[in-house]
Structures are given as structure tokens and as C-alpha cells.
Design an enzyme around this catalytic site. Structure first.
Site, mmCIF file in Angstrom:
data_model
loop_
_atom_site.group_PDB
_atom_site.id
_atom_site.type_symbol
_atom_site.label_atom_id
_atom_site.label_comp_id
_atom_site.label_asym_id
_atom_site.label_seq_id
_atom_site.Cartn_x
_atom_site.Cartn_y
_atom_site.Cartn_z
ATOM 1 N N ASN A 90 3.583 0.462 -9.933
ATOM 2 C CA ASN A 90 3.367 -0.814 -9.676
ATOM 3 C C ASN A 90 4.311 -1.629 -8.709
ATOM 4 O O ASN A 90 3.750 -2.748 -8.289
ATOM 5 C CB ASN A 90 3.131 -1.583 -11.220
ATOM 6 C CG ASN A 90 2.930 -3.011 -10.876
ATOM 7 O OD1 ASN A 90 1.611 -3.252 -10.709
ATOM 8 N ND2 ASN A 90 3.696 -3.756 -11.350
ATOM 9 N N TYR A 155 1.266 -4.940 4.143
ATOM 10 C CA TYR A 155 0.606 -4.993 2.551
ATOM 11 C C TYR A 155 -0.489 -4.060 2.561
ATOM 12 O O TYR A 155 -0.836 -3.044 1.816
ATOM 13 C CB TYR A 155 0.381 -6.371 2.056
ATOM 14 C CG TYR A 155 0.143 -6.280 0.615
ATOM 15 C CD1 TYR A 155 1.058 -6.309 -0.381
ATOM 16 C CD2 TYR A 155 -1.123 -6.361 0.032
ATOM 17 C CE1 TYR A 155 0.827 -6.346 -1.653
ATOM 18 C CE2 TYR A 155 -1.304 -6.402 -1.084
ATOM 19 C CZ TYR A 155 -0.448 -6.418 -2.029
ATOM 20 O OH TYR A 155 -0.796 -6.429 -3.422
ATOM 21 N N ALA A 156 -1.459 -4.565 3.289
ATOM 22 C CA ALA A 156 -2.747 -3.461 3.363
ATOM 23 C C ALA A 156 -2.565 -2.179 3.765
ATOM 24 O O ALA A 156 -3.123 -1.312 3.095
ATOM 25 C CB ALA A 156 -3.675 -4.004 4.246
ATOM 26 N N LYS A 159 -0.959 -0.228 0.684
ATOM 27 C CA LYS A 159 -1.770 -0.284 -0.369
ATOM 28 C C LYS A 159 -2.863 0.985 -0.036
ATOM 29 O O LYS A 159 -3.170 1.614 -0.757
ATOM 30 C CB LYS A 159 -2.455 -1.512 -0.731
ATOM 31 C CG LYS A 159 -1.468 -2.563 -1.356
ATOM 32 C CD LYS A 159 -0.837 -1.993 -2.644
ATOM 33 C CE LYS A 159 0.110 -3.158 -3.247
ATOM 34 N NZ LYS A 159 0.543 -2.574 -4.463
#
Length: 249
Positions: A90, A155-156, A159
Site C-alpha cells: 500500500n 502517479y498514474a 499505479k
């Protein structure tokens, strides 16, 4: 009935990670609460778990560093005499910026933490799962990885990388009764969204069909299910917890 296994949750000192640690403890697992720098916050999570009769320990871990990851897992193994059979990757950060202004440091820092970090954590945990012929791996991605997000190319990308990584694990490890799944939260009420301007936060909520931000507990409940014995036939799945934001993609 709980199996009482050892669970390791990275990025567990706050937000979704803290809620996940508590949810797993509530089902009877012993939980390692991984934190990077916020020891007091991690200890607070541990105290909350212990107050309800659970068992937990705060463990410092820098997911970017394989040696730190090894030390953290070894500490947990030494404390409980058992290896982690449940891992929730996480830990994550954001360093937002438009592409034309994004620095190499902003890009690499997010990729190293959000994607490399998951690789380091899962790689360390997997050998014990293979020997035990049991494992639950959950990576925490984001709808941004599937839908894109202006100002968050780093970030994208990280992920989205988690999806390919996790689904590859699902294929590699299925024969050993190890599942690997992705949870994709949408806009969630966490410290990250609390730092946004009120207008931006309201705009986010309005973009969600359910008309509100989600909660960390709602994400944690889905993660806890995927870590359970009942989810033994679920692997390689992407589970959105986003109020319907991404439906139709």
C-alpha cells in the site's frame, strides 16, 4: 473462522493502510504495521488494534530499499516465529506536476516508492508463500492508473504498472495457491484529499456517481476480503472501490 496468519501492510501508519491493518487484525491476523517515518502514527495504529484484543507491531520500512525491506520482514519473523502469508503493498506517495514542469526527481521518486516498492515487498514475501502453498497478495493502485489524471503522469504510470505486475504474479503463483489482486480506490477521504482546496474536493465528490468521497474503511473492507480464505478463487482481479467513477471503462 480466522486463520490467524501473519499479515504485512506497507504504508500502514495512516489512511487506507491503517484501516487495512485494523481490518485484518479484526479477523484474527497478527499484523505488521509498516511505516516509513511516522512512527508515532504507526504506534497509534498498533495501540488501537491491541485495545480491541488484536496483535500488531510497528515496523520501520523503506520500501525503496531492498535491504530495509529484508530487515523489516526479518524483524517480524523474529518476533512471531512465522512468516507473512498475507501482504498488502500500500505504500505510496504523490509528487504532482504538469508534464512540462515535472522534474526527473518527481518522476523517479514516485515510481521508486509506488511501483519499485511493491516489487521489493512482494518479492521478499513470496518465497515463504510458495513453501507454505498459501498466500494473499493485494496491491493498492488507483483509478488514476486506468483513467489517467492530469498533473499526475508519474502517479498514474506507477499505479498502472501495479496492474501488470500483479496480474503477472497471479499467473506465476496460481499453482501454489497464492492469489494476487489489485484494489483501485477512487477519491477517498484521506490526508491527501484533505490537503486539497475545498472547491477541488467538492469537484471530486461531484464526479463520483454516488456523489461523495469514499472512506478508508470501505477500501479496507474489500482488501480484507481479498486476503481471506473465502477469496481463494479470486485472483488477477482489479477491484474498483470508487463509487462507480470508473464504470464503463
Amino acid at each position: 473462522m480466522s486463520s490467524g496468519r501473519v499479515a504485512f501492510v506497507s504504508g500502514a501508519s495512516r489512511g487506507i493502510g491503517a484501516a487495512t491493518a485494523s481490518a485484518l487484525a479484526a479477523t484474527g491476523h497478527r499484523v505488521a504495521v509498516g511505516y516509513a517515518s511516522q512512527r508515532d502514527a504507526a504506534e497509534k495504529v498498533v495501540a488501537g488494534i491491541e485495545e480491541t484484543g488484536g496483535e500488531a507491531v510497528a515496523v520501520e520500512i523503506d520500501v525503496r530499499d531492498p535491504q530495509s525491506v529484508d530487515i523489516a520482514f526479518s524483524a517480524v519473523e523474529g518476533r512471531w516465529g512465522a512468516k507473512a502469508e498475507i501482504v498488502v503493498a500500500n505504500a505510496g506517495i504523490n509528487r504532482d506536476g504538469l508534464l512540462l514542469r515535472m522534474t526527473d526527481e518527481q518522476w523517479s521518486e514516485v515510481l521508486r516508492t509506488n511501483l519499485d516498492g511493491a516489487f521489493h515487498v512482494v518479492r521478499r514475501a513470496t518465497p515463504a508463500m510458495v513453501r507454505a502453498r498459501f498466500g494473499r497478495i493485494v496491491t493498492v493502485a488507483s483509478v488514476a492508473g486506468s483513467m489517467g489524471s492530469a498533473g499526475q503522469a508519474n502517479y498514474a504510470a506507477a499505479k498502472a504498472g501495479l496492474v501488470g505486475f500483479t496480474r503477472s504474479l497471479a499467473r506465476e503463483l496460481a499453482a501454489r495457491n497464492i492469489t494476487a489482486n489489485v484494489v483501485e480506490p477512487g477519491p477517498i477521504a484521506t490526508d491527501m484529499t484533505a490537503a486539497l482546496a475545498d472547491a477541488h474536493r467538492q469537484e471530486l465528490a461531484a464526479s463520483v456517481p454516488l456523489g461523495r468521497l469514499g472512506t478508508a474503511d470501505e477500501v479496507a473492507a474489500v482488501i480484507a476480503f481479498l486476503c481471506s480464505d473465502a477469496a481463494g478463487y479470486v485472483t488477477g482481479a482489479i477491484v474498483p472501490v470508487d463509487g462507480g467513477l470508473s464504470m464503463g471503462r
